[in-house]
Design an enzyme around this catalytic site. Structure first.
Site, PDB file in Angstrom:
ATOM      1  N   HIS A 207       6.999  -0.754  -6.517  1.00 25.83           N
ATOM      2  CA  HIS A 207       6.627  -0.380  -5.152  1.00 25.83           C
ATOM      3  C   HIS A 207       5.928   0.982  -5.235  1.00 25.83           C
ATOM      4  CE1 HIS A 207       7.680  -0.258  -0.701  1.00 25.83           C
ATOM      5  NE2 HIS A 207       7.462   1.031  -0.920  1.00 25.83           N
ATOM      6  N   CYS A 240       0.207   9.464   5.791  1.00 21.75           N
ATOM      7  CA  CYS A 240       0.657  10.550   6.647  1.00 21.75           C
ATOM      8  C   CYS A 240      -0.250  10.659   7.864  1.00 21.75           C
ATOM      9  CB  CYS A 240       0.612  11.856   5.857  1.00 21.75           C
ATOM     10  SG  CYS A 240       0.883  13.300   6.883  1.00 21.75           S
TER      11      CYS A 240
END
Lengths: 301, 301
Positions: A207, A240
């Site tokens: 991941h 972000c």
């Protein structure tokens, strides 16, 4: 170089992607998007999270999303489950698979889960055992495998200890997370070299986050080690929100471009994923990190 | 996996990056930027192009840029040279190295140079021989090695023929370009497998574009094959000006992050490159593709 012939991609955009986006995507748009993803050939979609909506308001509509999607045969619909109460809600929503999560580093675990690692393990054990008893698959996520925002480098022995605990509980698969996107190919191979001495490769998923542009190089390094399951997000969702263009998960369509170009089978239709990414990009309202989506957009002009 | 211990990075942003940007960067800004790059530990910077300014207006100030930069000892300053007239201007500007260029595919060569491949070779031969006679290093670029926008897949035999011709002329190094960013790691290894049977690895450089996000994975695949020279652009300059976020060359600082993380020596200071990328990003006036620059920006907030 000998690479695996077939790779399984687990789409985590609806959960890991959206939970990190600033904007709340309306429930109907989430449902429409997941329905598109369901028709792409993916066999696993992480739909949402049953964490308390107070902590992840972006996924506060978990029950409605699960109830609203059209399930395709052959697709496993999973959700993040933090504790027994979450599992009960997840059961009521009829998930196929429960994913539990913790960190390899104490400080990240404490900040993220508000418990020490030793105090987290019994909570996860209850979930895994209850889920298994109910005939559900279970997946364990370990965060900060390659680095912690608070502690820096993470000792691989700590990862092994957590992995041991999770497999002992009975999880079916362990997903190793480069949560802050700091890993490099050598580190990936060193960590996998150690883990593959203890666990079979078909029990491990990678991941990666693309924060520093390493995700696909790290996938390639993992393929070299025989890993066959990768998590990714359509569009590369999850960056972000304060840094335009900042990257989230490995990008599903970019991963597909690489794997298919290498002659590796995934069963997933690149064009359908691109269309799904274009759909969610419009809803997010700003450019997603996906390179193939950008390249397709440039072609259109 | 055994990777090389030391890698040479050739910074091509001032030429390959800027020539593809829509905006004309003022000469003084180019000079200030190249001066920053010169102090980063790089040993090779491609400063500009002596192609007719009619074709590349972004680099019309080649002579002034060459005259204005402060040369650091140990840095080789190169420029693209299309023909003998260009070479004379490049000599007058006191370049250290002349780079000639052509394509592996006929159609791209014709569209880009306005000559067939057989008609291009004698022109390049004159340049290489004159440059060598003047004691200058020479580099050959081959474009469309992994795919052509007009012809699709390019036969590796065509690449070998062009490479043979260029080495026969006397070039010191051959840079293999994935001009449209379509290559994948398997293709990279297959092409290199063939080329490395004919040419030593220290004569070959890889020049990847990140159009589809493959640049660093392709670098990793090249490292596996023993390649030790890579072209890249600070900030990842050179994306399509009509597609925000679209990628140009491999990003120097992202490449450095990967190589240094893998324990591979480059001699280049990541922080200084990041500062130089932040400088040119401000001049370009929009976010560059560099992931490490974005990650650094997110930290600042």
């Amino acid at each position: 170089m000998k690479w695996p012939e077939t790779i399984t991609i687990k789409e985590v955009g609806p959960r890991d992607g959206l939970q990190n986006e600033k904007i709340f995507i309306p429930t109907d748009d989430k449902i429409a998007w997941i329905n598109e993803l369901s028709k792409s050939g993916l066999t696993s979609i992480e739909v949402t999270s049953f964490v308390n909506p107070k902590w992840i308001p972006a996924l506060a509509d978990a029950v409605d999303v699960m109830a609203g999607i059209k399930r395709e045969p052959g697709v496993s619909y999973s959700a993040l489950v933090p504790n027994r109460q979450g599992l009960e809600r997840a059961f009521a929503a009829d998930i196929d698979e429960a994913a539990v999560f913790m960190s390899a580093s104490e400080t990240h675990n404490l900040k993220n889960i508000n418990k020490t690692i030793p105090d987290t393990l019994p909570v996860l054990k209850e979930i895994v055992q209850d889920a298994n008893a109910a005939g559900k698959k279970t997946r364990g996520y370990v965060s900060t495998v390659f680095g912690c925002p608070y502690e820096g480098v993470v000792n691989t022995e700590a990862v092994v200890r957590v992995a041991d605990s999770l497999f002992d509980m009975g999880i079916d698969e362990l997903s190793l997370g480069d949560t802050i996107g700091v890993a490099n190919p050598r580190q990936v191979q060193e960590v996998l070299d150690l883990l593959l001495k203890r666990f079979p490769s078909d029990k491990l998923a990678m991941h990666f986050h693309d924060t520093r542009g390493m995700a696909l190089a790290n996938v390639l390094a993992s393929l070299d080690m025989g890993i066959t399951v990768f998590d990714s997000s359509a569009g590369g969702l999850g960056g972000c929100p304060y840094a335009p263009g900042a990257s989230g998960n490995a990008v599903t369509e970019d991963l597909l471009y690489m794997l298919h170009g290498m002659g590796i089978h995934t069963g997933v239709d690149e064009e359908k994923i691109l269309a799904a990414s274009a759909f969610i990009q419009e809803k997010i309202g700003q450019s997603l990190p996906s390179k193939n989506l950008q390249a397709a957009g440039a072609h259109d002009q």
